[in-house]
Design a protein around this motif. Structure first.
Motif, PDB file in Angstrom:
ATOM      1  N   LYS A 283      -4.453   0.695  14.049  1.00  0.00           N
ATOM      2  CA  LYS A 283      -3.559   0.135  13.025  1.00  0.00           C
ATOM      3  C   LYS A 283      -4.202   0.178  11.641  1.00  0.00           C
ATOM      4  CE  LYS A 283       0.536  -1.764  12.553  1.00  0.00           C
ATOM      5  NZ  LYS A 283       1.760  -1.060  12.980  1.00  0.00           N
ATOM      6  N   LYS A 287      -1.970   0.252   4.329  1.00  0.00           N
ATOM      7  CA  LYS A 287      -0.669   0.901   4.438  1.00  0.00           C
ATOM      8  C   LYS A 287      -0.354   1.134   5.917  1.00  0.00           C
ATOM      9  CE  LYS A 287      -1.021   3.155  -0.077  1.00  0.00           C
ATOM     10  NZ  LYS A 287      -0.821   4.391  -0.856  1.00  0.00           N
ATOM     11  N   PRO A 288      -0.145   0.054   6.661  1.00  0.00           N
ATOM     12  CA  PRO A 288       0.035   0.190   8.112  1.00  0.00           C
ATOM     13  C   PRO A 288       1.287   0.940   8.512  1.00  0.00           C
ATOM     14  CG  PRO A 288       0.540  -2.048   7.395  1.00  0.00           C
ATOM     15  CD  PRO A 288      -0.062  -1.337   6.211  1.00  0.00           C
ATOM     16  N   ASP A 289       2.260   1.052   7.601  1.00  0.00           N
ATOM     17  CA  ASP A 289       3.508   1.742   7.913  1.00  0.00           C
ATOM     18  C   ASP A 289       3.500   3.195   7.433  1.00  0.00           C
ATOM     19  OD1 ASP A 289       4.552  -0.514   9.138  1.00  0.00           O
ATOM     20  OD2 ASP A 289       5.305  -1.306   7.242  1.00  0.00           O
ATOM     21  N   GLU A 290       2.341   3.693   7.052  1.00  0.00           N
ATOM     22  CA  GLU A 290       2.155   5.123   6.812  1.00  0.00           C
ATOM     23  C   GLU A 290       1.168   5.631   7.859  1.00  0.00           C
ATOM     24  OE1 GLU A 290       1.171   6.146   2.797  1.00  0.00           O
ATOM     25  OE2 GLU A 290       2.753   4.876   1.959  1.00  0.00           O
ATOM     26  N   TYR A 291       1.287   6.937   8.213  1.00  0.00           N
ATOM     27  CA  TYR A 291       0.586   7.422   9.393  1.00  0.00           C
ATOM     28  C   TYR A 291      -0.136   8.740   9.127  1.00  0.00           C
ATOM     29  CZ  TYR A 291       3.810   4.061  11.384  1.00  0.00           C
ATOM     30  OH  TYR A 291       4.513   2.905  11.644  1.00  0.00           O
ATOM     31  N   ARG A 333      -4.500   3.818   6.410  1.00  0.00           N
ATOM     32  CA  ARG A 333      -3.218   4.105   7.053  1.00  0.00           C
ATOM     33  C   ARG A 333      -3.399   4.031   8.567  1.00  0.00           C
ATOM     34  NH1 ARG A 333      -3.396   7.376   2.495  1.00  0.00           N
ATOM     35  NH2 ARG A 333      -1.482   7.340   1.231  1.00  0.00           N
ATOM     36  N   THR A 334      -2.317   3.831   9.295  1.00  0.00           N
ATOM     37  CA  THR A 334      -2.368   3.828  10.753  1.00  0.00           C
ATOM     38  C   THR A 334      -2.637   5.242  11.249  1.00  0.00           C
ATOM     39  OG1 THR A 334      -0.894   1.926  10.962  1.00  0.00           O
ATOM     40  CG2 THR A 334      -1.023   3.423  12.849  1.00  0.00           C
ATOM     41  N   HIS A 357      12.054   9.090  16.960  1.00  0.00           N
ATOM     42  CA  HIS A 357      11.381   8.246  15.964  1.00  0.00           C
ATOM     43  C   HIS A 357      11.689   8.711  14.536  1.00  0.00           C
ATOM     44  CE1 HIS A 357       9.018   5.852  18.774  1.00  0.00           C
ATOM     45  NE2 HIS A 357       8.849   6.955  19.474  1.00  0.00           N
ATOM     46  N   GLU A 359      12.413   6.982  12.119  1.00  0.00           N
ATOM     47  CA  GLU A 359      11.857   6.030  11.152  1.00  0.00           C
ATOM     48  C   GLU A 359      10.425   6.364  10.755  1.00  0.00           C
ATOM     49  OE1 GLU A 359      10.295   4.665  15.091  1.00  0.00           O
ATOM     50  OE2 GLU A 359      12.157   5.567  14.332  1.00  0.00           O
ATOM     51  N   LEU A 360       9.748   7.205  11.560  1.00  0.00           N
ATOM     52  CA  LEU A 360       8.350   7.547  11.267  1.00  0.00           C
ATOM     53  C   LEU A 360       8.207   8.806  10.431  1.00  0.00           C
ATOM     54  CD1 LEU A 360       6.559   6.939  14.700  1.00  0.00           C
ATOM     55  CD2 LEU A 360       6.803   5.363  12.787  1.00  0.00           C
ATOM     56  N   LYS A 363       7.143   8.950   6.895  1.00  0.00           N
ATOM     57  CA  LYS A 363       5.939   8.165   6.604  1.00  0.00           C
ATOM     58  C   LYS A 363       4.671   8.776   7.173  1.00  0.00           C
ATOM     59  CE  LYS A 363       8.641   3.893   6.430  1.00  0.00           C
ATOM     60  NZ  LYS A 363       8.850   2.538   7.022  1.00  0.00           N
TER      61      LYS A 363
END
Length: 514
Positions: A283, A287-291, A333-334, A357, A359-360, A363
């Motif tokens: 995690k 920026k946990p919601d960027e990968y 980032r995650t 996915h 939503e990913l 990101k």
């Protein structure tokens, strides 16, 4: 003036501290990879503890569960995500024995999803598919195959690979062999054409006529290596024989000696089986919601143990995650890794992930995929992303020169439409890159063959790739902003006209069931 000087000095110190911290992480990555590598252990556990990973097989499920357990032992969150269903099948023993005109145990194996022999096997004469005048003659001949095994592959002119001929033969002899081989291949293709059946339909026609089984041989142009794929028969077994033993039976049958074999090929259907991707993550903090993603397909064909296709890609990505968790446990980032199912049947697992996915997708900073063997990374394409050189060049500059010195790059390159799982993400607009490796005779020796096994792994090369991938992921995670996704639409090289960016494709979510 004094105030400006102090500001400039402060900025310089800030940059210096950041560079120093960055170098410390990179140094730690290199040290961990070299001094505490887990690659050999991972390879043994996956390839020899679990075995080959044919989609729908018990070993594929065992591999997913093993990976989740391994990640959790390192303190990394992991899960299996179902994306579809597949025809379940489990391989059993394959014993092929020539019992006449003399006795010899033959080298061969059942093809994937092949029906089984009767318990204990079945004995019968081996015959060669004749050279018919036309499809009418083929239909008249068909009843004669009842109770017999039928050979449907071309015999090889030579069992020596070209590199062996180049080393020892005269130029004249080598050319003569190649001409004879080409003529024989053309003649066999014509023989098949005159049956009126394609490669899928011919075995079905033979089994409907009462054949005991189908015998094939798909030589890989390397010593001891045959390609092992799947059967199209529904009632009787299909087996692949080594070049040497196929040639023996073929010549005996052609010369009228009527060879007989006993074939005992056991397998079992296991019904509808769920199919999965294994996903693990570290995690992000800021920026946990960027990968940043790592990618490798988990499944294999089952002629060997899938060592270089794609065991090496799998253990590479697992080792990168282990290293990063150890030396970079709080990434900006995650960091995600995807171990995809059913790549071999059409990138199904990764296509399922992209479709499931949405939503990913916007990101994902970048994705790095590895799939083509055990060698050091030798090629990197920008996949048609206009600014890929700018950020990949900066990140690669942090990798030790002895690792990057021989990597050939192509920027911005063209988008990959298939070939491996990065293409599933490129089609969705994600900057996804293939870490393409040196050959090590991958195409002939290990790709989809019966000898794609642990002993073919070059661990020093895989360790080099782990350092490269870990540093690239670290740099991508630390990048201040999301990288550009601007695309260059490729041109048709023949017409000079623009083509289209690849489009996302849906996976086959019911393999072998419809």
């Amino acid at each position: 003036m004094n105030k400006i000087y102090r500001y400039g000095l402060g900025l310089l110190l800030l940059v210096s501290v950041k560079v120093q911290a960055q170098n410390q992480v990179i140094d730690a990555i290199i040290k961990e990879a070299n001094e505490n590598s887990q690659l050999e252990v991972l390879a043994h556990e996956l390839l020899e503890g679990v075995g080959p990973r044919l989609v729908g097989s018990p070993q594929m499920q065992q591999a997913h569960d093993w990976a989740v357990s391994q990640y959790k032992s390192w303190g990394i969150s992991a899960r299996n995500e179902q994306w579809g269903e597949w025809r379940g099948w489990e391989r059993g023993i394959t014993h092929i024995d020539m019992v006449s005109p003399w006795t010899r145990s033959l080298s061969g194996m059942q093809l994937a999803w092949s029906p089984a022999s009767p318990q204990g096997g079945a004995q019968g004469e081996v015959v060669v598919l004749p050279d018919f005048a036309d499809s009418v003659a083929f239909q008249k001949w068909l009843p004669t195959v009842k109770g017999k095994y039928v050979m449907i592959s071309a015999p090889q002119i030579t069992g020596r690979p070209d590199y062996n001929w180049e080393k020892w033969a005269t130029e004249k002899s080598f050319e003569k062999m190649k001409e004879a081989r080409s003529a024989a291949d053309i003649a066999w293709q014509e023989r098949l054409r005159k049956t009126g059946k394609n490669r899928q339909a011919l075995p079905l026609a033979l089994e409907e006529a009462g054949a005991l089984g189908i015998i094939t041989s798909y030589w890989s142009r390397a010593f001891g290596a045959n390609k092992i794929f799947s059967a199209s028969t529904k009632k009787v077994p299909t087996v692949d024989l080594s070049l040497e033993d196929y040639g023996l039976l073929f010549r005996l049958a052609e010369s009228g000696k009527k060879p007989q074999i006993n074939l005992n090929a056991q397998s079992r259907e296991t019904g509808v089986q769920p199919t999965f991707n294994t996903i693990a993550e570290i995690k992000g903090t800021e920026k946990p919601d960027e990968y940043v993603m790592l990618s490798a397909h988990f499944d294999s064909w089952d002629g060997g143990t899938g060592a270089t296709d794609n065991g090496t890609g799998t253990i590479l990505m697992m080792e990168v995650m282990r290293i990063l968790k150890e030396v970079y446990p709080n990434p900006k980032r995650t960091i995600l890794v995807g171990h995809w199912g059913s790549e071999e049947q059409g990138l199904n697992g990764s296509r399922g992930f992209v479709e499931d996915h949405p939503e990913l997708i916007d990101k994902i900073q970048v994705l790095f995929n590895q799939d083509n063997g055990t060698g050091r990374v030798a090629n990197l394409s920008g996949q048609g992303f206009v600014d890929s050189y700018e950020y990949l060049g900066r990140w690669m500059n942090k990798v030790p020169r002895e690792i990057t010195a021989d990597i050939e790059t192509s920027f911005p390159g063209n988008p990959g439409g298939g070939g491996s799982d990065y293409a599933s993400f490129v089609a969705a607009g994600v900057p996804a890159f293939s870490l393409s490796s040196l050959s090590w005779d991958y195409g002939t020796q290990t790709w989809h063959t019966n000898v794609d096994t642990y002993d073919k792994i070059v661990f020093d090369d895989v360790r080099s790739n782990a350092i490269l991938a870990a540093i690239l992921v670290y740099m991508a995670s630390e990048e201040p902003v999301q990288v550009s996704r601007e695309k260059r639409i490729p041109l048709n090289m023949r017409t000079g006209e623009p083509t289209e960016w690849p489009t996302p494709r849906s996976p086959n979510r019911r393999g072998g069931l419809d």
